[in-house]
Design an enzyme around this catalytic site. Structure first.
Site, PDB file in Angstrom:
ATOM      1  CG  ASP A  13      -1.729   1.137   1.444  1.00  0.00           C
ATOM      2  OD1 ASP A  13      -2.390   1.536   0.486  1.00  0.00           O
ATOM      3  OD2 ASP A  13      -1.750   1.687   2.569  1.00  0.00           O
ATOM      4  CG  LEU A  14       1.749   5.635  -1.898  1.00  0.00           C
ATOM      5  CD1 LEU A  14       3.260   5.445  -1.900  1.00  0.00           C
ATOM      6  CD2 LEU A  14       1.319   6.290  -3.223  1.00  0.00           C
ATOM      7  CG  ASP A  15      -1.723   7.629   0.454  1.00  0.00           C
ATOM      8  OD1 ASP A  15      -0.643   8.070   0.038  1.00  0.00           O
ATOM      9  OD2 ASP A  15      -2.812   7.860  -0.087  1.00  0.00           O
ATOM     10  CB  THR A  21       0.312  11.004   1.157  1.00  0.00           C
ATOM     11  OG1 THR A  21       0.316   9.603   1.056  1.00  0.00           O
ATOM     12  CG2 THR A  21       1.461  11.568   0.362  1.00  0.00           C
ATOM     13  CE  LYS A  49      -4.436   7.373   8.468  1.00  0.00           C
ATOM     14  NZ  LYS A  49      -3.596   7.068   9.631  1.00  0.00           N
ATOM     15  CB  SER A 120      -1.658   2.977  -3.748  1.00  0.00           C
ATOM     16  OG  SER A 120      -2.319   4.170  -3.357  1.00  0.00           O
ATOM     17  CB  ALA A 121      -7.208   3.091  -2.842  1.00  0.00           C
ATOM     18  CE  LYS A 151      -5.715  -0.934  -1.323  1.00  0.00           C
ATOM     19  NZ  LYS A 151      -4.654  -0.114  -0.725  1.00  0.00           N
ATOM     20  CD  GLU A 175      -3.671  -1.640   2.687  1.00  0.00           C
ATOM     21  OE1 GLU A 175      -3.757  -0.722   3.523  1.00  0.00           O
ATOM     22  OE2 GLU A 175      -4.048  -1.507   1.510  1.00  0.00           O
ATOM     23  CG  ASP A 176      -2.121   2.737   6.306  1.00  0.00           C
ATOM     24  OD1 ASP A 176      -2.535   2.318   5.197  1.00  0.00           O
ATOM     25  OD2 ASP A 176      -2.287   3.900   6.699  1.00  0.00           O
TER      26      ASP A 176
HETATM   27  P1  B16 Z   1      -6.714   9.595  -4.463  1.00  0.00           P
HETATM   28  P2  B16 Z   1      -3.698   3.959  -0.111  1.00  0.00           P
HETATM   29  C1  B16 Z   1      -5.604   5.798  -0.399  1.00  0.00           C
HETATM   30  O1  B16 Z   1      -4.296   5.365  -0.615  1.00  0.00           O
HETATM   31  C2  B16 Z   1      -5.671   6.767   0.769  1.00  0.00           C
HETATM   32  O2  B16 Z   1      -5.364   6.076   1.980  1.00  0.00           O
HETATM   33  C3  B16 Z   1      -7.047   7.353   0.877  1.00  0.00           C
HETATM   34  O3  B16 Z   1      -7.099   8.277   1.952  1.00  0.00           O
HETATM   35  C4  B16 Z   1      -7.402   8.045  -0.435  1.00  0.00           C
HETATM   36  O4  B16 Z   1      -8.722   8.575  -0.392  1.00  0.00           O
HETATM   37  C5  B16 Z   1      -7.293   7.026  -1.566  1.00  0.00           C
HETATM   38  O5  B16 Z   1      -5.976   6.501  -1.611  1.00  0.00           O
HETATM   39  C6  B16 Z   1      -7.607   7.646  -2.921  1.00  0.00           C
HETATM   40  O6  B16 Z   1      -6.623   8.589  -3.221  1.00  0.00           O
HETATM   41  O7  B16 Z   1      -7.777  10.610  -4.142  1.00  0.00           O
HETATM   42  O8  B16 Z   1      -5.319  10.171  -4.538  1.00  0.00           O
HETATM   43  O9  B16 Z   1      -7.075   8.780  -5.688  1.00  0.00           O
HETATM   44  O10 B16 Z   1      -3.720   3.983   1.374  1.00  0.00           O
HETATM   45  O11 B16 Z   1      -4.576   2.861  -0.729  1.00  0.00           O
HETATM   46  O12 B16 Z   1      -2.299   3.982  -0.684  1.00  0.00           O
HETATM   47 MG    MG Z   2      -2.907   3.164   3.257  1.00  0.00          MG
END
Ligand code: B16
Ligand code: MG
Length: 223
Positions: A13-15, A21, A49, A120-121, A151, A175-176
């Site tokens: 996962d990224l964030d 972020t 998240k 990452s989402a 997810k 993942e977090d």
């Molecule tokens: P975006 P992850 C997720 O990333 C974030 O945790 C979540 O807060 C965010 O809304 C989602 O990505 C979508 O991000 O608006 O940049 O497309 O934790 O899956 O890496």
């Molecule tokens: Mg995350």
């Protein structure tokens, strides 16, 4: 290779795992909430998240005393505005924003010839990874824009494993977010959660923070 040979890939996962972020997502959503007069807090932000942009907006709107009914077009405009604010903030990201231990962990995985991917989402994942200076370390960055399911659906992790030609049984997901851990488990992978043990009853391993990630410890579980 030696005892570590059966581990085929690590999907990150990224964030909240590679960089934090989440703070920037919070600041951008907070600006939208203020504009709409909807209460918003760091505590509530925890629920966003790992949640997609549009689902995050819906959760935010559900906090209004009288939840507004926007058209699909208005919803898109609000989500776009939040994204523009977020993109201005991630412009500041540099390699110094890698979370503790991540640079060493990634280097160890690479040295052992195990593949790596980003699951990452975020539709901004490519930009963030580029700003962190680690794009060349990853064999795939799954494009969240091409996925049908968010997810905790396993689609993002299965897509990553398929792109790496890896068997999910021999993959680790990191993942977090609870929805992310559930997605890893639904994909049939070994789930490592970053955070407090009480928050992740379904994870195979919970580490309090990213500096505790050790390639050798994880690879042993596949020997
Ligand atoms: P975006 P992850 C997720 O990333 C974030 O945790 C979540 O807060 C965010 O809304 C989602 O990505 C979508 O991000 O608006 O940049 O497309 O934790 O899956 O890496
Ligand atoms: Mg995350």
């Amino acid at each position: 290779m030696n005892q570590t040979s059966s581990l085929q890939a690590v999907l990150f996962d990224l964030d909240g795992v590679i960089t934090d972020t989440a703070e920037y997502h919070y600041l951008a959503w907070n600006a939208i909430a203020e504009e709409l007069g909807i209460p918003f807090s760091r505590e509530f932000n925890e629920n966003l998240k790992g949640v997609s942009r549009m689902d995050s907006l819906k959760l935010l709107l559900s906090q209004a005393s009288t939840p507004p009914s926007y058209t699909d077009e208005e919803m898109e405009q609000l989500a776009d505005r939040k994204n523009k604010l977020y993109q201005e903030l991630i412009d500041k990201v540099t390699p110094a924003d890698l979370l503790p231990g991540i640079a060493d962990f990634i280097a160890d995985i690479k040295r052992h010839g195990v593949k790596m991917g980003i699951a990452s989402a975020s539709k901004n994942a490519q930009a963030v990874i580029g700003r962190l200076g680690i794009a060349d370390q990853f064999d795939v960055i799954v494009d969240a824009a091409k996925l049908k399911n968010n997810k905790p659906d396993p689609e993002i992790f299965l897509t990553g494993a398929a792109a790496l030609n890896a068997d999910p049984k021999y993959c680790i997901g990191v993942e977090d977010a609870v929805a992310g851990v559930d997605a890893i488990k639904a994909a049939g992978m070994f789930a490592v959660a970053i955070g407090s043990p009480a928050a992740f009853p379904h994870a195979d391993l919970v580490l309090e923070n990213t500096s505790q990630l050790r390639f050798e410890d994880l690879a042993k579980r596949f020997s």
